[in-house]
Design an enzyme around this catalytic site. Structure first.
Site, PDB file in Angstrom:
ATOM      1  N   VAL A   9     115.256  24.954  -7.092  1.00 19.32           N
ATOM      2  CA  VAL A   9     114.946  25.276  -5.686  1.00 19.32           C
ATOM      3  C   VAL A   9     115.849  26.292  -4.856  1.00 19.32           C
ATOM      4  O   VAL A   9     117.262  25.734  -4.999  1.00 19.32           O
ATOM      5  CB  VAL A   9     114.815  23.845  -4.372  1.00 19.32           C
ATOM      6  CG1 VAL A   9     114.307  24.890  -2.988  1.00 19.32           C
ATOM      7  CG2 VAL A   9     114.248  22.787  -5.498  1.00 19.32           C
ATOM      8  N   THR A  10     115.681  27.654  -5.059  1.00 16.84           N
ATOM      9  CA  THR A  10     116.743  29.262  -4.312  1.00 16.84           C
ATOM     10  C   THR A  10     116.189  28.915  -2.766  1.00 16.84           C
ATOM     11  O   THR A  10     115.266  27.892  -2.573  1.00 16.84           O
ATOM     12  CB  THR A  10     116.073  30.598  -4.453  1.00 16.84           C
ATOM     13  OG1 THR A  10     114.586  30.547  -4.305  1.00 16.84           O
ATOM     14  CG2 THR A  10     115.422  30.165  -6.003  1.00 16.84           C
ATOM     15  N   ILE A  16     113.643  24.724   4.052  1.00 16.08           N
ATOM     16  CA  ILE A  16     112.545  23.979   4.057  1.00 16.08           C
ATOM     17  C   ILE A  16     113.208  24.027   2.645  1.00 16.08           C
ATOM     18  O   ILE A  16     112.543  22.819   2.021  1.00 16.08           O
ATOM     19  CB  ILE A  16     111.914  25.413   3.747  1.00 16.08           C
ATOM     20  CG1 ILE A  16     110.515  25.099   5.578  1.00 16.08           C
ATOM     21  CG2 ILE A  16     110.373  24.758   2.750  1.00 16.08           C
ATOM     22  CD1 ILE A  16     110.099  26.525   5.899  1.00 16.08           C
ATOM     23  N   ASP A  60     121.925  34.704  -6.147  1.00 20.76           N
ATOM     24  CA  ASP A  60     122.066  35.283  -5.278  1.00 20.76           C
ATOM     25  C   ASP A  60     120.610  35.747  -5.931  1.00 20.76           C
ATOM     26  O   ASP A  60     120.702  37.375  -6.308  1.00 20.76           O
ATOM     27  CB  ASP A  60     122.817  36.715  -4.820  1.00 20.76           C
ATOM     28  CG  ASP A  60     122.482  37.781  -3.656  1.00 20.76           C
ATOM     29  OD1 ASP A  60     121.494  38.106  -2.952  1.00 20.76           O
ATOM     30  OD2 ASP A  60     123.122  38.828  -3.733  1.00 20.76           O
ATOM     31  N   TYR A 155     109.676  42.227   7.214  1.00 18.96           N
ATOM     32  CA  TYR A 155     109.176  40.701   6.926  1.00 18.96           C
ATOM     33  C   TYR A 155     107.594  40.327   6.292  1.00 18.96           C
ATOM     34  O   TYR A 155     107.544  39.712   5.288  1.00 18.96           O
ATOM     35  CB  TYR A 155     109.762  39.709   7.700  1.00 18.96           C
ATOM     36  CG  TYR A 155     109.402  38.416   7.461  1.00 18.96           C
ATOM     37  CD1 TYR A 155     110.708  37.917   6.443  1.00 18.96           C
ATOM     38  CD2 TYR A 155     108.240  37.037   7.393  1.00 18.96           C
ATOM     39  CE1 TYR A 155     110.573  35.886   6.069  1.00 18.96           C
ATOM     40  CE2 TYR A 155     108.447  36.213   7.573  1.00 18.96           C
ATOM     41  CZ  TYR A 155     109.379  36.189   6.881  1.00 18.96           C
ATOM     42  OH  TYR A 155     109.011  34.187   6.419  1.00 18.96           O
ATOM     43  N   ALA A 157     105.768  42.924   5.621  1.00 12.21           N
ATOM     44  CA  ALA A 157     105.577  43.573   3.819  1.00 12.21           C
ATOM     45  C   ALA A 157     105.953  42.598   2.992  1.00 12.21           C
ATOM     46  O   ALA A 157     105.048  42.515   1.924  1.00 12.21           O
ATOM     47  CB  ALA A 157     106.104  44.840   3.896  1.00 12.21           C
ATOM     48  N   LYS A 159     106.157  38.784   2.130  1.00 13.94           N
ATOM     49  CA  LYS A 159     105.647  38.306   2.116  1.00 13.94           C
ATOM     50  C   LYS A 159     104.399  38.325   1.985  1.00 13.94           C
ATOM     51  O   LYS A 159     103.750  37.738   1.095  1.00 13.94           O
ATOM     52  CB  LYS A 159     105.659  37.321   2.800  1.00 13.94           C
ATOM     53  CG  LYS A 159     106.696  36.708   3.662  1.00 13.94           C
ATOM     54  CD  LYS A 159     107.749  36.291   2.326  1.00 13.94           C
ATOM     55  CE  LYS A 159     108.984  35.146   3.148  1.00 13.94           C
ATOM     56  NZ  LYS A 159     109.324  34.282   2.546  1.00 13.94           N
TER      57      LYS A 159
END
Ligand SMILES: NC(=O)c1ccc[n+]([C@@H]2O[C@H](COP(=O)([O-])OP(=O)(O)OC[C@H]3O[C@@H](n4cnc5c(N)ncnc54)[C@H](O)[C@@H]3O)[C@@H](O)[C@H]2O)c1
Length: 246
Positions: A9-10, A16, A60, A155, A157, A159
């Site tokens: 999980v990154t 979340i 990263d 943001y 753009a 997503k």
């Protein structure tokens, strides 16, 4: 629902991603918590309990080299590649278009969209070469990428890009038994949204048919479904989890 599975999980250090790690662990998965912030990762591991089964690893997502290194570290620790990958790492650098700086535009695209490429390419290649089947990759988009949001051209753009990326990757990877789906959350109470001023939060609440903000757990439940074989025939899907806002 996830026993015997290895998940990565990154953005697992906070918000979340942290709740996804905790619920995956409760569902029986071993979890690699991958985040830039090592203090946050340690806190997630503490909250998960059973530290022997889980692993904190630096990542990263904006750097392909870093993600390749993350993948090697996870393989070294567990002797296998993850069959579940959730890409929850993300950032905002909000500002109106006419005032947005170029670095703020670039940073958001690099972490949210290029990061999606780095993570999906690295772990899909590992799944394919290890003949992992089934594999499940879950990308985290946003309602902002579906309907737009003033102050978030960068943001939104990034997503919207994650949504298109997911649909295309699903078409390429289905034949290898790797499903790629996307969750598009609405407003979820996390450190990312804690900074929204109260008067704006009140305005937002009026627009949400269910009359409340979501919790990270609401997203984690959907992630478990997409990770598990209960969604075995779903790929390329965008699941909106937003209290009816869109
Ligand atoms: N909170 C919301 O309302 C909301 C709504 C829609 C979508 N989302 C998306 O959900 C995801 C998680 O958001 P959140 O609210 O939990 O955010 P958060 O800020 O609480 O947590 C994000 C985590 O990502 C990590 N991170 C940031 N940059 C990174 C990088 N380059 N590499 C690795 N890790 C990095 C941070 O250290 C942090 O632990 C993000 O992709 C976000 O865009 C959140």
């Amino acid at each position: 629902m996830l026993s015997g599975r290895l998940a990565l999980v990154t953005g697992g250090g906070r918000g979340i991603g942290r709740e996804v790690c905790k619920l995956f662990a409760r569902e029986g998965a071993r979890v690699a918590v991958a985040d830039l912030d090592q203090d946050a990762t340690r806190e997630t591991l503490k909250e998960m309990g059973g530290e022997d089964n889980h692993f904190g690893v630096e990542a990263d997502v904006a750097s392909l080299d870093s993600i390749k290194n993350t993948s090697s570290e996870v393989f070294k620790k567990f002797g296998e590649h993850p069959s579940i990958v959730v890409n929850s790492a993300g950032i905002t650098r909000d500002g109106y278009l006419l005032k947005m700086s170029e670095p703020n535009f670039d940073q958001v695209i690099n972490v949210n969209l290029k990061g999606t490429f780095n993570v999906n390419q690295t772990f899909a290649a590992a799944m394919k070469s290890a003949k992992i089947n089934p594999g499940s990759i879950i990308n985290v988009a946003s309602i902002s990428g579906q309907v737009g949001n003033a102050g978030q051209t960068n943001y939104s753009a990034s997503k919207a890009g994650v949504i298109g990326f997911t649909r295309s990757a699903a078409k390429e990877l289905g034949k290898f038994g790797i499903r790629v789906n996307c969750i598009a959350p609405g407003f979820i109470q996390t450190p990312m949204t804690d900074t929204i001023p109260d008067h704006i939060k009140q305005m937002l609440l009026f627009q949400i048919p269910m009359g409340d903000f979501g919790k990270p757990e609401d997203i984690a439940e959907v992630a478990v479904f997409l990770a598990s074989d209960r969604s075995r025939y779903m790929t390329g899907s965008i699941l909106s989890v937003n209290g009816g806002l869109y």
